[in-house]
Scaffold this motif. Structure first.
Motif, PDB file in Angstrom:
ATOM      1  N   THR A 129       0.856  -1.187   0.000  1.00 39.80           N
ATOM      2  CA  THR A 129       0.000   0.000   0.000  1.00 39.80           C
ATOM      3  C   THR A 129       0.891   1.235   0.000  1.00 39.80           C
ATOM      4  O   THR A 129       1.713   1.409   0.903  1.00 39.80           O
ATOM      5  CB  THR A 129      -0.922   0.017   1.242  1.00 39.80           C
ATOM      6  N   ILE A 130       0.722   2.070  -1.028  1.00 44.01           N
ATOM      7  CA  ILE A 130       1.544   3.270  -1.106  1.00 44.01           C
ATOM      8  C   ILE A 130       0.812   4.460  -0.484  1.00 44.01           C
ATOM      9  O   ILE A 130      -0.409   4.503  -0.429  1.00 44.01           O
ATOM     10  CB  ILE A 130       1.977   3.609  -2.551  1.00 44.01           C
ATOM     11  N   VAL A 131       1.596   5.395  -0.002  1.00 48.11           N
ATOM     12  CA  VAL A 131       1.091   6.635   0.574  1.00 48.11           C
ATOM     13  C   VAL A 131       1.586   7.763  -0.326  1.00 48.11           C
ATOM     14  O   VAL A 131       2.774   7.816  -0.657  1.00 48.11           O
ATOM     15  CB  VAL A 131       1.642   6.836   2.005  1.00 48.11           C
ATOM     16  N   VAL A 132       0.677   8.636  -0.722  1.00 51.73           N
ATOM     17  CA  VAL A 132       1.042   9.776  -1.561  1.00 51.73           C
ATOM     18  C   VAL A 132       0.505  11.039  -0.897  1.00 51.73           C
ATOM     19  O   VAL A 132      -0.695  11.139  -0.622  1.00 51.73           O
ATOM     20  CB  VAL A 132       0.442   9.656  -2.983  1.00 51.73           C
ATOM     21  N   ASN A 133       1.407  11.981  -0.610  1.00 52.08           N
ATOM     22  CA  ASN A 133       0.978  13.270  -0.078  1.00 52.08           C
ATOM     23  C   ASN A 133       1.981  14.346  -0.450  1.00 52.08           C
ATOM     24  O   ASN A 133       3.022  14.049  -1.036  1.00 52.08           O
ATOM     25  CB  ASN A 133       0.735  13.205   1.442  1.00 52.08           C
ATOM     26  N   GLU A 134       1.657  15.578  -0.120  1.00 55.88           N
ATOM     27  CA  GLU A 134       2.558  16.679  -0.449  1.00 55.88           C
ATOM     28  C   GLU A 134       3.861  16.519   0.325  1.00 55.88           C
ATOM     29  O   GLU A 134       3.847  16.217   1.512  1.00 55.88           O
ATOM     30  CB  GLU A 134       1.910  18.017  -0.111  1.00 55.88           C
ATOM     31  N   ALA A 135       4.957  16.732  -0.374  1.00 55.66           N
ATOM     32  CA  ALA A 135       6.264  16.631   0.271  1.00 55.66           C
ATOM     33  C   ALA A 135       6.467  17.835   1.174  1.00 55.66           C
ATOM     34  O   ALA A 135       6.098  18.957   0.822  1.00 55.66           O
ATOM     35  CB  ALA A 135       7.359  16.562  -0.779  1.00 55.66           C
ATOM     36  N   ARG A 136       7.044  17.602   2.331  1.00 54.36           N
ATOM     37  CA  ARG A 136       7.381  18.697   3.237  1.00 54.36           C
ATOM     38  C   ARG A 136       8.698  19.314   2.795  1.00 54.36           C
ATOM     39  O   ARG A 136       9.583  18.610   2.308  1.00 54.36           O
ATOM     40  CB  ARG A 136       7.543  18.182   4.660  1.00 54.36           C
ATOM     41  N   PRO A 137       8.847  20.623   2.991  1.00 56.71           N
ATOM     42  CA  PRO A 137      10.127  21.251   2.635  1.00 56.71           C
ATOM     43  C   PRO A 137      11.263  20.685   3.473  1.00 56.71           C
ATOM     44  O   PRO A 137      11.060  20.313   4.635  1.00 56.71           O
ATOM     45  CB  PRO A 137       9.923  22.732   2.959  1.00 56.71           C
ATOM     46  N   ARG A 138      12.426  20.613   2.878  1.00 51.74           N
ATOM     47  CA  ARG A 138      13.610  20.149   3.607  1.00 51.74           C
ATOM     48  C   ARG A 138      13.976  21.142   4.688  1.00 51.74           C
ATOM     49  O   ARG A 138      13.936  22.340   4.479  1.00 51.74           O
ATOM     50  CB  ARG A 138      14.791  20.054   2.648  1.00 51.74           C
ATOM     51  N   THR A 139      14.352  20.623   5.845  1.00 52.51           N
ATOM     52  CA  THR A 139      14.739  21.510   6.941  1.00 52.51           C
ATOM     53  C   THR A 139      16.230  21.786   6.888  1.00 52.51           C
ATOM     54  O   THR A 139      17.002  20.997   6.360  1.00 52.51           O
ATOM     55  CB  THR A 139      14.387  20.884   8.303  1.00 52.51           C
ATOM     56  N   GLU A 140      16.614  22.901   7.450  1.00 52.42           N
ATOM     57  CA  GLU A 140      18.039  23.243   7.519  1.00 52.42           C
ATOM     58  C   GLU A 140      18.750  22.212   8.392  1.00 52.42           C
ATOM     59  O   GLU A 140      18.184  21.671   9.323  1.00 52.42           O
ATOM     60  CB  GLU A 140      18.227  24.631   8.138  1.00 52.42           C
ATOM     61  N   GLY A 141      19.993  21.928   8.101  1.00 55.35           N
ATOM     62  CA  GLY A 141      20.761  20.997   8.911  1.00 55.35           C
ATOM     63  C   GLY A 141      20.786  19.594   8.353  1.00 55.35           C
ATOM     64  O   GLY A 141      21.715  18.859   8.585  1.00 55.35           O
ATOM     65  N   GLY A 142      19.731  19.213   7.635  1.00 52.83           N
ATOM     66  CA  GLY A 142      19.698  17.937   6.927  1.00 52.83           C
ATOM     67  C   GLY A 142      19.972  16.719   7.766  1.00 52.83           C
ATOM     68  O   GLY A 142      19.215  16.356   8.636  1.00 52.83           O
ATOM     69  N   ASP A 143      21.111  16.091   7.533  1.00 58.20           N
ATOM     70  CA  ASP A 143      21.464  14.803   8.110  1.00 58.20           C
ATOM     71  C   ASP A 143      21.667  14.894   9.612  1.00 58.20           C
ATOM     72  O   ASP A 143      22.423  15.707  10.097  1.00 58.20           O
ATOM     73  CB  ASP A 143      22.732  14.304   7.432  1.00 58.20           C
ATOM     74  N   ARG A 144      20.998  14.003  10.356  1.00 60.35           N
ATOM     75  CA  ARG A 144      21.102  14.018  11.810  1.00 60.35           C
ATOM     76  C   ARG A 144      22.116  13.023  12.352  1.00 60.35           C
ATOM     77  O   ARG A 144      22.281  12.898  13.545  1.00 60.35           O
ATOM     78  CB  ARG A 144      19.746  13.703  12.421  1.00 60.35           C
ATOM     79  N   ARG A 145      22.775  12.306  11.477  1.00 62.75           N
ATOM     80  CA  ARG A 145      23.729  11.299  11.961  1.00 62.75           C
ATOM     81  C   ARG A 145      24.953  11.965  12.581  1.00 62.75           C
ATOM     82  O   ARG A 145      25.382  13.017  12.157  1.00 62.75           O
ATOM     83  CB  ARG A 145      24.177  10.401  10.815  1.00 62.75           C
ATOM     84  N   SER A 146      25.521  11.284  13.537  1.00 64.42           N
ATOM     85  CA  SER A 146      26.741  11.763  14.167  1.00 64.42           C
ATOM     86  C   SER A 146      27.900  11.636  13.195  1.00 64.42           C
ATOM     87  O   SER A 146      27.967  10.721  12.395  1.00 64.42           O
ATOM     88  CB  SER A 146      27.040  10.920  15.406  1.00 64.42           C
ATOM     89  N   SER A 147      28.817  12.563  13.269  1.00 63.64           N
ATOM     90  CA  SER A 147      29.956  12.524  12.365  1.00 63.64           C
ATOM     91  C   SER A 147      31.012  11.525  12.819  1.00 63.64           C
ATOM     92  O   SER A 147      31.962  11.250  12.104  1.00 63.64           O
ATOM     93  CB  SER A 147      30.590  13.916  12.268  1.00 63.64           C
ATOM     94  N   GLY A 148      30.838  10.977  14.009  1.00 61.16           N
ATOM     95  CA  GLY A 148      31.836  10.028  14.508  1.00 61.16           C
ATOM     96  C   GLY A 148      33.009  10.776  15.096  1.00 61.16           C
ATOM     97  O   GLY A 148      33.292  10.695  16.261  1.00 61.16           O
ATOM     98  N   GLY A 149      33.655  11.511  14.243  1.00 60.79           N
ATOM     99  CA  GLY A 149      34.654  12.486  14.655  1.00 60.79           C
ATOM    100  C   GLY A 149      35.787  12.005  15.524  1.00 60.79           C
ATOM    101  O   GLY A 149      36.139  10.844  15.576  1.00 60.79           O
TER     102      GLY A 149
END
Length: 100
Positions: A73-93
């Protein structure tokens, strides 16, 4: 300007061509992208379709939301705008631990 739609619950074997053909029933499709895993290259089961007009986008939502595609079953709706900051993964660093 076109209207971007989020499409979730996609079959993992779907192609951009098949998704384009499916959405063309609602109107002109400007762009299709299926999101893949960076490491494996496998589809993640969702993507985005950009329709030419707002009216075509609304028609696609009405026609295709909660419909079956290859047993899913597919879901189709309006895409939300991308938020600033994007990727939430840790850089490891640079993690240093000192022992005392």
């Amino acid at each position: 300007m076109g209207k971007k739609l989020y499409v979730g619950g996609l079959p993992y074997g779907i192609t951009e061509e098949t998704l384009t053909q499916t959405f063309q029933g609602a109107g002109a499709v400007d762009n299709v992208s299926i999101i893949t895993d960076r490491e494996t290259g496998r589809p993640k089961g969702f993507g985005f379709v950009e329709m030419t007009t707002e009216e075509e986008a609304q028609k696609a939502i009405q026609m295709l939301n909660n419909t079956q595609m290859d047993g899913r079953t597919i879901v189709v709706n309006e895409a939300r705008p991308r938020t600033e900051g994007g990727d939430r993964r840790s850089s490891g660093g640079n993690r240093s631990y000192s022992r005392r």
